[in-house]
Design a protein around this motif. Structure first.
Motif, PDB file in Angstrom:
ATOM      1  N   GLU A   1      45.476  45.818  41.255  1.00  0.00           N
ATOM      2  CA  GLU A   1      44.334  46.227  40.435  1.00  0.00           C
ATOM      3  C   GLU A   1      43.954  47.685  40.693  1.00  0.00           C
ATOM      4  O   GLU A   1      42.799  48.077  40.518  1.00  0.00           O
ATOM      5  CB  GLU A   1      43.121  45.336  40.725  1.00  0.00           C
ATOM      6  CG  GLU A   1      43.340  43.857  40.498  1.00  0.00           C
ATOM      7  CD  GLU A   1      43.397  43.480  39.020  1.00  0.00           C
ATOM      8  OE1 GLU A   1      43.447  44.385  38.172  1.00  0.00           O
ATOM      9  OE2 GLU A   1      43.389  42.264  38.725  1.00  0.00           O
TER      10      GLU A   1
ATOM     11  N   ASN B   1      42.084  49.486  37.885  1.00  0.00           N
ATOM     12  CA  ASN B   1      40.765  48.919  37.610  1.00  0.00           C
ATOM     13  C   ASN B   1      39.736  49.303  38.660  1.00  0.00           C
ATOM     14  O   ASN B   1      38.539  49.354  38.372  1.00  0.00           O
ATOM     15  CB  ASN B   1      40.865  47.399  37.509  1.00  0.00           C
ATOM     16  CG  ASN B   1      41.666  46.956  36.302  1.00  0.00           C
ATOM     17  OD1 ASN B   1      41.593  47.576  35.247  1.00  0.00           O
ATOM     18  ND2 ASN B   1      42.447  45.895  36.453  1.00  0.00           N
TER      19      ASN B   1
ATOM     20  N   TYR C   1      37.172  51.969  37.966  1.00  0.00           N
ATOM     21  CA  TYR C   1      35.993  51.581  37.205  1.00  0.00           C
ATOM     22  C   TYR C   1      35.006  50.799  38.067  1.00  0.00           C
ATOM     23  O   TYR C   1      33.786  50.965  37.949  1.00  0.00           O
ATOM     24  CB  TYR C   1      36.404  50.721  36.000  1.00  0.00           C
ATOM     25  CG  TYR C   1      35.240  50.046  35.321  1.00  0.00           C
ATOM     26  CD1 TYR C   1      34.407  50.740  34.451  1.00  0.00           C
ATOM     27  CD2 TYR C   1      34.963  48.702  35.573  1.00  0.00           C
ATOM     28  CE1 TYR C   1      33.331  50.120  33.848  1.00  0.00           C
ATOM     29  CE2 TYR C   1      33.891  48.074  34.968  1.00  0.00           C
ATOM     30  CZ  TYR C   1      33.080  48.787  34.106  1.00  0.00           C
ATOM     31  OH  TYR C   1      32.015  48.161  33.513  1.00  0.00           O
TER      32      TYR C   1
ATOM     33  N   ASP D   1      39.182  42.883  38.071  1.00  0.00           N
ATOM     34  CA  ASP D   1      39.855  43.343  36.858  1.00  0.00           C
ATOM     35  C   ASP D   1      38.932  44.119  35.918  1.00  0.00           C
ATOM     36  O   ASP D   1      39.344  44.512  34.825  1.00  0.00           O
ATOM     37  CB  ASP D   1      40.465  42.163  36.106  1.00  0.00           C
ATOM     38  CG  ASP D   1      39.433  41.108  35.712  1.00  0.00           C
ATOM     39  OD1 ASP D   1      38.231  41.311  35.970  1.00  0.00           O
ATOM     40  OD2 ASP D   1      39.834  40.073  35.141  1.00  0.00           O
ATOM     41  N   GLY D   2      37.695  44.344  36.336  1.00  0.00           N
ATOM     42  CA  GLY D   2      36.750  45.071  35.502  1.00  0.00           C
ATOM     43  C   GLY D   2      35.964  44.207  34.546  1.00  0.00           C
ATOM     44  O   GLY D   2      35.138  44.713  33.782  1.00  0.00           O
TER      45      GLY D   2
ATOM     46  N   ARG E   1      39.478  42.588  30.493  1.00  0.00           N
ATOM     47  CA  ARG E   1      40.255  43.232  31.555  1.00  0.00           C
ATOM     48  C   ARG E   1      40.598  44.647  31.097  1.00  0.00           C
ATOM     49  O   ARG E   1      40.991  44.864  29.943  1.00  0.00           O
ATOM     50  CB  ARG E   1      41.521  42.423  31.836  1.00  0.00           C
ATOM     51  CG  ARG E   1      42.572  43.157  32.639  1.00  0.00           C
ATOM     52  CD  ARG E   1      43.789  42.300  32.869  1.00  0.00           C
ATOM     53  NE  ARG E   1      43.576  41.419  34.010  1.00  0.00           N
ATOM     54  CZ  ARG E   1      43.778  41.775  35.268  1.00  0.00           C
ATOM     55  NH1 ARG E   1      44.181  43.008  35.554  1.00  0.00           N
ATOM     56  NH2 ARG E   1      43.575  40.919  36.235  1.00  0.00           N
ATOM     57  N   ILE E   2      40.458  45.611  31.995  1.00  0.00           N
ATOM     58  CA  ILE E   2      40.680  47.002  31.608  1.00  0.00           C
ATOM     59  C   ILE E   2      42.173  47.326  31.574  1.00  0.00           C
ATOM     60  O   ILE E   2      42.703  47.821  30.578  1.00  0.00           O
ATOM     61  CB  ILE E   2      39.946  47.952  32.574  1.00  0.00           C
ATOM     62  CG1 ILE E   2      38.450  47.624  32.603  1.00  0.00           C
ATOM     63  CG2 ILE E   2      40.153  49.405  32.148  1.00  0.00           C
ATOM     64  CD1 ILE E   2      37.667  48.408  33.613  1.00  0.00           C
ATOM     65  N   TYR E   3      42.861  47.076  32.678  1.00  0.00           N
ATOM     66  CA  TYR E   3      44.294  47.348  32.773  1.00  0.00           C
ATOM     67  C   TYR E   3      45.011  46.113  33.323  1.00  0.00           C
ATOM     68  O   TYR E   3      44.435  45.314  34.056  1.00  0.00           O
ATOM     69  CB  TYR E   3      44.572  48.533  33.706  1.00  0.00           C
ATOM     70  CG  TYR E   3      44.014  49.845  33.230  1.00  0.00           C
ATOM     71  CD1 TYR E   3      44.631  50.576  32.219  1.00  0.00           C
ATOM     72  CD2 TYR E   3      42.852  50.362  33.803  1.00  0.00           C
ATOM     73  CE1 TYR E   3      44.119  51.788  31.790  1.00  0.00           C
ATOM     74  CE2 TYR E   3      42.327  51.574  33.375  1.00  0.00           C
ATOM     75  CZ  TYR E   3      42.962  52.276  32.368  1.00  0.00           C
ATOM     76  OH  TYR E   3      42.439  53.470  31.943  1.00  0.00           O
TER      77      TYR E   3
END
Length: 253
Positions: free
Chosen positions: A19, A22, A25, A91-92, A202-204
């Motif tokens: 992660e 992420n 962030y 995971d954001g 989820r961001i990435y």
């Protein structure tokens, strides 16, 4: 945010696996009232650990030996030193800026502040229709079997007083961990409150969650907890209420 208020020592547990992106962030948005951040790394092959230490030099890194989110959460909880423990996803999808609401809910006299995407003021930009249907079905089943009124069951944003660990334990290894924690808190007659929360996408990267595999594990956990006799010291009768505060517009992601 209510950072000027004097809070107890607070620990945050973040289970992660690959992660790194992420964390850019998540970690800078951890409120200043948090005393300890424990990052449990589940065999990452990217630079998750290096990024975490760069962004937050005081972060405590725990390298997971076993596998699975439940196993990671269990390890992280045993490492916490704060009076209050907050569980945050890596995971954001869970916003650190909401932590104050969870803490305030505990300071009002509750033992366990359980995040809910389905209270007024909450929501989800990530859950699929199939997962939404499954969560609703599991909530209905749990509410009937355990005589509670949960609005959400499979959500990773939760907070509780550390003493709650004296009344329950985690012995599962997967994504069913949130279900097990909620049910064991209830069976221990701890005072539960639901807190409205917004789940972001989820961001990435890609999620390790598998709808049918992990849904089956959640169902088995529910049935196991229904018939498992867990003795615990007496506590006041469990109460589930709604704690919904206005949510400010999310910061640009």
């Amino acid at each position: 945010m209510q950072e000027q208020r004097q809070y107890p020592c607070i620990s945050v547990v973040i289970p992660v696996r690959n992660e790194a992106q992420n964390l850019y962030y998540i970690l800078p948005r951890i409120p200043s009232f948090v005393s300890q951040v424990v990052l449990v790394d589940g065999h990452s092959t990217d630079d998750t650990i290096e990024v975490a230490q760069k962004l937050l030099p005081a972060i405590q890194i725990v390298r997971q030996v076993g596998k699975g989110k439940g196993d990671a959460v269990k390890i992280g909880l045993t490492t916490c030193t704060g009076e209050i423990i907050i569980m945050l996803d890596g995971d954001g999808s869970t916003d650190p800026s909401e932590m104050a609401r969870f803490v305030e809910a505990l300071l009002e006299g509750n033992d366990f502040a359980k995040g809910s995407r389905f209270l007024p003021g909450g929501g989800s930009a990530d859950i699929t229709p199939l997962r939404r249907l499954g969560n609703a079905g599991f909530c209905t089943l749990v509410n009937v079997l355990f005589d509670v009124r949960f609005s959400d069951l499979c959500y990773g944003y939760n907070a509780f007083w550390k003493y709650c660990l004296d009344f329950m334990e985690i012995d599962c290894s997967g994504f069913e961990v949130e279900t097990q924690i909620s049910l064991r808190m209830q069976k221990a007659n701890l005072k539960i409150i639901e807190v409205a929360s917004m789940e972001h996408p989820r961001i990435y990267g890609q999620s390790n969650l598998r709808t049918f595999r992990d849904g089956w594990r959640v169902l088995k956990t529910i049935m196991k907890e229904r018939f498992l006799d867990v003795s615990s010291p007496p506590k006041p009768e469990s109460v589930v209420v709604s704690y919904s505060l206005p949510i400010k517009d999310a910061q640009e992601r």
